[in-house]
Write an enzyme that holds these catalytic residues in place. Structure first.
Site: not given
Ligand code: NAD
Length: 469
Positions: A223, A243, A277
């Site tokens: 989020t 998501e 997720c």
């Molecule tokens: P994250 O937000 O740290 O990273 C996700 C992706 O975003 C990575 O590729 C990262 O490099 C990129 N990113 C980071 N900062 C960014 C920015 N400022 N602009 C654009 N891209 C950026 O999340 P994470 O730690 O990889 O994943 C875990 C989280 O994802 C958990 O909260 C989980 O619930 C959520 N998740 C949600 C779903 C869903 O379908 N709702 C599915 C899987 C995971």
């Protein structure tokens, strides 16, 4: 190109900045990932701009056929893809894990190819006539997390391609090899330029979101990052599907047979070792069946083997990264301090090389314990006792996220009544977390907005156009 070594060689950089990637179960080095910068992104955007009009001009059947060929390519490379995924992400080959994930990639490609997006006649009354069409957007950015690095990438890539867009995908910096390998396999059969990958961290993701070339950002992740993407997208008025994080509640009603639901409760919470997720992340159990449910769940949890993913015996693996291990460890320690009763686990080996956190059930927790109200994203499930279903509904709805939820009952109608009162994008009855390529999936509240899968998912990677007259 179907051996593991060939797969790895195809994505190993021969020049430019790179970094080593390590197995989270053993800390062994497994490969090298490129580290791309803004100039690589610009080159990918140029190539995508060049390729997209030709791709969009193909008739729909040709793009459906291409997705089926892509599914064939994934199936032909399934075992080496699963092995790489297991080694990089940590998830076991066996169980609902690496082989399952690769299989889901092929299944989603085929389902996306099979879904119709017909032109809709919205008014035809003799005076007015209007049709609603769905046109390609142009370039779509696909930004993914580390928990299901192949399947979530396909969820974004397949519909975007099907609707005539070109896609530039950025895998998580924690699991770059899985994303790059999958895209390299897809590119054995796709026309050059329509699908490309760039590898890097959040700064590269931020550069993508800020780039006016992208008409749509598909994002799955936290989020916190989702909020940054919303802000940044304002400048270009880019479309978004977000998501985001969740903290799914499960409510067990007093009429269940505890032994009969224990296995499904377990997998609802612990699929992918809790790094999912829409996993069940907090469980509310009615007083009448509380002890029996905790005992039955404890029995199932104790019997599930956890270990190195390449050992066929294991069905649970390590946390993918130390950062997530630390979060789970902190939340479990706080839960103990809050008076939680450790039913199973809760005793990690802090000196171990891998990121293993034992399967953990913590019962008798107050409903405001951090393990209940924060997303653990790992193998530690909090269990809270309730005596009035109204109280359980209020607790389930009390958080500011709403991805999934579940209701467990022998009475389907009663369960459906409770389900309609839960603030979540999906409410499952007597299961938790299952997704289907024809059933729309998305969150409410701070779990994000937009739908994936099915015809709704295809429409979300297109722009609507009304032809009036
Ligand atoms: P994250 O937000 O740290 O990273 C996700 C992706 O975003 C990575 O590729 C990262 O490099 C990129 N990113 C980071 N900062 C960014 C920015 N400022 N602009 C654009 N891209 C950026 O999340 P994470 O730690 O990889 O994943 C875990 C989280 O994802 C958990 O909260 C989980 O619930 C959520 N998740 C949600 C779903 C869903 O379908 N709702 C599915 C899987 C995971």
């Amino acid at each position: 190109m179907n051996s593991y070594d060939e797969l790895l060689a195809a994505i190993t950089p021969t020049s430019g900045p790179s970094r080593d990637v390590f197995d989270p179960a053993t800390a062994e080095r497994i490969g090298t990932a490129p580290v791309h910068d803004a100039s690589m992104l610009a080159a990918a955007v140029d190539a995508a701009h060049a390729a997209q009009p030709g791709w969009a001009a193909l008739d729909d059947q040709a793009r459906r056929d291409a997705l089926h060929r892509a599914a064939d390519a994934v199936e032909a490379a399934a075992e080496p893809l699963a092995l790489l995924l297991s080694r990089e992400q940590g998830k076991p080959l066996n169980g609902p894990n690496a082989r399952f994930e690769v299989g889901a990639c092929a299944a989603w490609l085929r389902a996306t190819a099979a879904t119709d997006v017909p032109v809709e006649v919205v008014v035809d009354d003799g005076t007015d006539y209007a049709e609603l069409h769905y046109r390609p957007i142009g370039l779509v950015a696909a930004i993914t997390p580390w928990n299901w690095p192949m399947m979530i990438a396909i969820w974004q890539i397949a519909p975007a391609l099907r609707m005539g867009n070109a896609v530039i995908a950025k895998p998580s910096e924690h699991t770059p090899l899985s994303g790059l390998a999958l895209i390299s396999v897809l590119n054995q059969v796709l026309p050059a330029g329509v699908l490309q990958a760039v590898a890097g961290d959040g700064a590269l993701g931020a550069a993508m979101v800020a780039d006016p070339a992208f008409g749509k950002i598909m994002f799955t992740g936290s989020t916190a990052t989702g909020k940054k993407i919303i802000s940044s997208s304002a400048e270009n008025v880019a479309r978004l599907t977000l998501e985001l994080g969740g903290n799914d509640a499960g409510i067990v009603l007093p009429d269940v047979d505890p032994a009969a639901i224990a296995q499904d409760l377990f997998w609802g919470a612990f699929i992918n070792t809790g790094q999912t997720c829409a996993a069940l992340k907090r469980l509310y159990v009615h007083d009448d069946v509380y002890d029996a449910v905790v005992d039955a769940l404890g029995e199932v949890a104790s019997a599930m083997p956890m270990g190195v993913g390449t050992d066929e015996n294991n069905v649970l693996g390590p946390l993918q990264n130390r950062m997530q291990w630390e979060i789970v460890d902190r939340l479990v320690e706080e839960a103990k301090a809050d008076g939680g009763r450790v039913v199973v686990g809760g005793n990690p080996d802090r000196e171990a090389r891998g990121n293993f956190y034992p399967t953990t059930l913590i019962a008798d927790l107050p409903s405001d314990s951090a393990l209940v109200v924060e997303e653990q994203f790992g193998p530690a499930l909090p269990i809270v006792r309730y005596s009035d279903v109204e109280e359980a509904i209020a607790l389930a709805n009390a958080l500011d996220v709403g991805l999934g939820a579940s209701v467990w009952s022998a009475d389907r109608e009663r369960a459906r009544e409770v389900a309609t009162r839960l603030e979540a994008g999906t409410v499952w009855i007597n299961s938790h977390g299952g997704v289907h390529p024809f059933i729309p999936f998305g969150g409410v509240k701070k779990s994000g907005y937009g739908l994936e899968f099915g015809v709704e998912g295809l429409k979300s990677v297109a722009v609507p156009q009304v032809i009036n007259g």
